[in-house]
Design a protein around this motif. Structure first.
Motif, mmCIF file in Angstrom:
data_model
loop_
_atom_site.group_PDB
_atom_site.id
_atom_site.type_symbol
_atom_site.label_atom_id
_atom_site.label_comp_id
_atom_site.label_asym_id
_atom_site.label_seq_id
_atom_site.Cartn_x
_atom_site.Cartn_y
_atom_site.Cartn_z
ATOM 1 N N LEU A 103 0.830 -1.202 0.000
ATOM 2 C CA LEU A 103 0.000 0.000 0.000
ATOM 3 C C LEU A 103 0.865 1.252 0.000
ATOM 4 O O LEU A 103 2.077 1.185 0.202
ATOM 5 N N HIS A 104 0.232 2.390 -0.226
ATOM 6 C CA HIS A 104 0.945 3.663 -0.124
ATOM 7 C C HIS A 104 0.014 4.696 0.497
ATOM 8 O O HIS A 104 -1.206 4.644 0.336
ATOM 9 N N PHE A 105 0.615 5.631 1.211
ATOM 10 C CA PHE A 105 -0.159 6.641 1.915
ATOM 11 C C PHE A 105 -0.832 7.613 0.942
ATOM 12 O O PHE A 105 -0.276 7.958 -0.102
ATOM 13 N N VAL A 106 -2.013 8.074 1.330
ATOM 14 C CA VAL A 106 -2.639 9.195 0.623
ATOM 15 C C VAL A 106 -1.839 10.457 0.885
ATOM 16 O O VAL A 106 -1.484 11.203 -0.027
ATOM 17 N N ASP A 107 -1.518 10.684 2.159
ATOM 18 C CA ASP A 107 -0.726 11.858 2.553
ATOM 19 C C ASP A 107 -0.116 11.560 3.913
ATOM 20 O O ASP A 107 -0.822 11.588 4.923
ATOM 21 N N SER A 108 1.169 11.246 3.940
ATOM 22 C CA SER A 108 1.804 10.892 5.215
ATOM 23 C C SER A 108 2.145 12.121 6.056
ATOM 24 O O SER A 108 2.584 11.989 7.192
ATOM 25 N N HIS A 109 1.949 13.326 5.492
ATOM 26 C CA HIS A 109 2.185 14.568 6.233
ATOM 27 C C HIS A 109 0.962 15.474 6.137
ATOM 28 O O HIS A 109 1.018 16.568 5.570
ATOM 29 N N MET A 124 -3.774 3.290 0.079
ATOM 30 C CA MET A 124 -4.397 2.659 -1.065
ATOM 31 C C MET A 124 -3.390 1.741 -1.740
ATOM 32 O O MET A 124 -2.192 1.811 -1.464
ATOM 33 N N SER A 125 -3.892 0.885 -2.603
ATOM 34 C CA SER A 125 -3.053 -0.020 -3.371
ATOM 35 C C SER A 125 -3.234 0.288 -4.844
ATOM 36 O O SER A 125 -4.341 0.600 -5.290
ATOM 37 N N THR A 126 -2.146 0.219 -5.618
ATOM 38 C CA THR A 126 -2.213 0.509 -7.043
ATOM 39 C C THR A 126 -1.588 -0.647 -7.813
ATOM 40 O O THR A 126 -0.368 -0.740 -7.947
ATOM 41 N N MET A 131 -7.176 -3.608 -3.923
ATOM 42 C CA MET A 131 -7.068 -4.072 -2.536
ATOM 43 C C MET A 131 -7.483 -5.531 -2.388
ATOM 44 O O MET A 131 -7.201 -6.160 -1.373
ATOM 45 N N GLY A 132 -8.139 -6.075 -3.426
ATOM 46 C CA GLY A 132 -8.612 -7.447 -3.350
ATOM 47 C C GLY A 132 -7.521 -8.491 -3.351
ATOM 48 O O GLY A 132 -7.804 -9.674 -3.128
ATOM 49 N N ILE A 133 -6.270 -8.108 -3.598
ATOM 50 C CA ILE A 133 -5.183 -9.078 -3.498
ATOM 51 C C ILE A 133 -4.462 -8.968 -2.158
ATOM 52 O O ILE A 133 -3.545 -9.742 -1.893
ATOM 53 N N HIS A 134 -4.877 -8.018 -1.328
ATOM 54 C CA HIS A 134 -4.225 -7.803 -0.029
ATOM 55 C C HIS A 134 -5.175 -7.964 1.157
ATOM 56 O O HIS A 134 -4.714 -8.093 2.292
ATOM 57 N N SER A 216 -9.415 -15.896 -1.042
ATOM 58 C CA SER A 216 -10.051 -15.431 -2.274
ATOM 59 C C SER A 216 -9.573 -14.019 -2.589
ATOM 60 O O SER A 216 -9.882 -13.076 -1.863
ATOM 61 N N GLY A 217 -8.821 -13.896 -3.671
ATOM 62 C CA GLY A 217 -8.436 -12.586 -4.165
ATOM 63 C C GLY A 217 -9.404 -12.112 -5.227
ATOM 64 O O GLY A 217 -10.459 -12.718 -5.464
ATOM 65 N N THR A 218 -9.046 -11.034 -5.897
ATOM 66 C CA THR A 218 -9.905 -10.508 -6.951
ATOM 67 C C THR A 218 -10.098 -11.523 -8.070
ATOM 68 O O THR A 218 -11.138 -11.533 -8.744
#
Length: 509
Positions: A103-109, A124-126, A131-134, A216-218
């Motif tokens: 995942l990665h932050f939307v805004d870490s600051h 979020m995941s890109t 997100m269905g694989i995590h 079950s993933g995506t």
């Protein structure tokens, strides 16, 4: 034949490859098998079978997949990412393990206004599968006021049942066996009562194949879509910059190849945006589609987790063990108790700690409580007219506060954490409220409503108000205050909407 016309490249364009977008694609493909369906995903493909859950992968592939789906942090090891966290954000073990991998932050600051708490851990995941694989694979049904009041109960129950079948949900039935039964009995004695949803076990989208536990993933949602629907294409590393509109009708989208930078357009008879609870309203905003409710009513339930040592009466050594039973006891949401609790003994689950870790470790258990947020218009994700993010889309800013009612709910959640622990053992540490955004369940930002009165973005079939042929999906469409994990509901709602969309395509044939 498919509902073609000379002005369309595809019948359906789906933005986002997560659970909601995949449910749209599968349903449309099943009902209109000759449809031309293009699914675009801003992130890359990941190792292994398309859409497989990372927990099913080898350790090497799982780590590679997690690094690939970290967006602007792609390729960054977790420890390095932790060096760039806003002051005051708890870099605890729980936080590192549940927020950062993949995942990665939307805004870490984040910059907070007076009285705001924000969602500093919003992530979020890109990547293909979203997100269905995590995800953690928990699939409880919503209860009482968690349910959407303007959808008939029988219709919603049918949709939830369909989603359970697609996701391969399994559930241990009360009273259970062994240690799980003992914990279930203790929690039922403590928390069951008139008007309260009875204590049970957590349904999960996982099953056993021989000696292997499969999540079950995506991919479980997409199934054999490529083989069954020749017109289906999944195009990775393709950013949907904006939806194209003509005379109030969605007619396609502007796409950018994230490898070459090339910008192109694709024309579609129907457009579906399922980017996630934060990026779906972002795409609509970038498209000039800005109903009053867009991005508002942002709702993420509170989360509190802690470890405990099981007491003598719940010593795993006293019970037979069946590793195929998850043993995750569920204390469901009720209006009189607007939160959901979960209790699991690690030694009686597929995640058991081995005996060689010592007697103390063998008695370790986990408590997890989620509580419903007070849903307010003021809680929102806002988008900049001038600044852009890593992907070149309108920069997000999250405005989020806790009300007096929220503070009372959090206090009650803490008290219930203490109660549930005391009933079966002793806490190893005090329950702590997780950093806002940690649950990863962001709802309400493109919420559905029964009428177009400014308090919703779409109708109960997920059609965006005032824009023909435009649909949305994902956790963001859920309009109610919830504590239950939302994926099952999200997949069920996408199925209902996709059936309606498919019927309109069939009518045009």
């Amino acid at each position: 034949m498919s509902p073609r016309n000379d002005r369309t490249d595809v019948d359906v364009l789906i933005v986002g490859s997560g659970p909601a977008g995949s449910m749209y694609a599968r349903t449309i493909g099943e009902l209109v098998p000759h449809a031309r369906i293009l699914m675009v995903e801003a992130g890359p493909r990941v190792p292994g079978t398309r859409g497989d859950h990372t927990q099913n992968m080898s350790e090497q592939d799982r780590e590679a997949a997690q690094l690939l789906t970290q967006g602007p942090d792609a390729g960054t090891q977790r420890d390095a990412a932790l060096l760039d966290i806003a002051e005051g954000l708890d870099p605890s073990l729980e936080f590192r393990q549940t927020v950062l991998p993949g995942l990665h932050f939307v805004d870490s600051h984040p910059t907070l206004r007076s009285g705001e708490v924000g969602l500093p851990a919003a992530s979020m995941s890109t990547g293909v599968g979203g997100m269905g694989i995590h995800w953690g694979a928990s699939t409880p049904r919503p209860h009482q006021s968690e349910r959407i009041p303007f959808i008939p109960e029988d219709e919603m129950d049918a949709a939830l049942s369909h989603a359970e079948r697609v996701l391969g949900v399994t559930e241990q039935r009360p009273p259970g066996a062994g240690l799980a039964a003992a914990i279930h009995s203790a929690m039922a004695e403590e928390f069951d009562g008139p008007g309260l949803t009875p204590v049970g076990f957590m349904p999960s989208a996982m099953h056993w194949e021989g000696e292997r536990l499969v999540f079950s993933g995506t991919g479980a949602i997409l199934g054999d879509l490529e083989e069954d629907v020749p017109g289906f294409e999944l195009r990775p590393e393709t950013l949907a910059r904006r939806v194209l509109l003509e005379d109030g009708v969605a007619v396609g989208a502007e796409l950018q190849d994230r490898i070459t930078g090339e910008v192109s357009t694709v024309r579609a008879a129907r457009v579906v945006v399922c980017a996630d609870g934060l990026r779906t309203p972002q795409v609509l905003f970038a498209s000039g589609i800005r109903p009053r409710a867009l991005g508002h009513y942002l709702n993420e339930h509170f989360q509190m987790a802690s470890f405990l040592q099981l007491g003598d009466d719940f010593d795993p050594a006293r019970f037979g063990r069946d590793p195929r039973e998850h043993g995750y006891v569920l204390i469901p949401f009720s209006d009189a108790r607007p939160m959901q609790g979960g209790v699991m003994a690690l030694a009686d689950s597929p995640y058991a700690i081995g005996d060689d870790d010592g007697a103390a470790a063998s008695r370790l258990g986990i408590l997890a409580w989620y509580a419903a947020k007070d849903v307010r218009y003021e809680d929102a994700v806002e988008f900049s007219e001038t600044e852009t993010d890593f992907f070149g889309m309108p920069r997000m800013t999250i405005r989020y506060s806790r009300t007096d009612h929220d503070q009372k709910t959090i206090s009650a959640m803490y008290a219930n954490s203490i109660r549930s622990a005391a009933r079966i053992g002793e806490l190893t540490d005090q329950p702590t409220l997780a950093a806002g955004g940690s649950s990863l369940h962001y709802q309400g930002t493109v919420r559905m409503g029964p009428v177009d009165d400014g308090s919703s973005v779409c109708d109960e079939r997920l059609r965006v108000w005032g824009i023909a042929h435009l649909y949305v999906g994902g956790n963001g469409v859920i309009p109610t205050a919830t504590a239950a994990n939302p994926t099952l509901t999200t997949v069920a709602l996408a199925w209902r909407a996709a059936k309606e969309l498919a019927a309109t395509l069939a009518d045009e044939r």
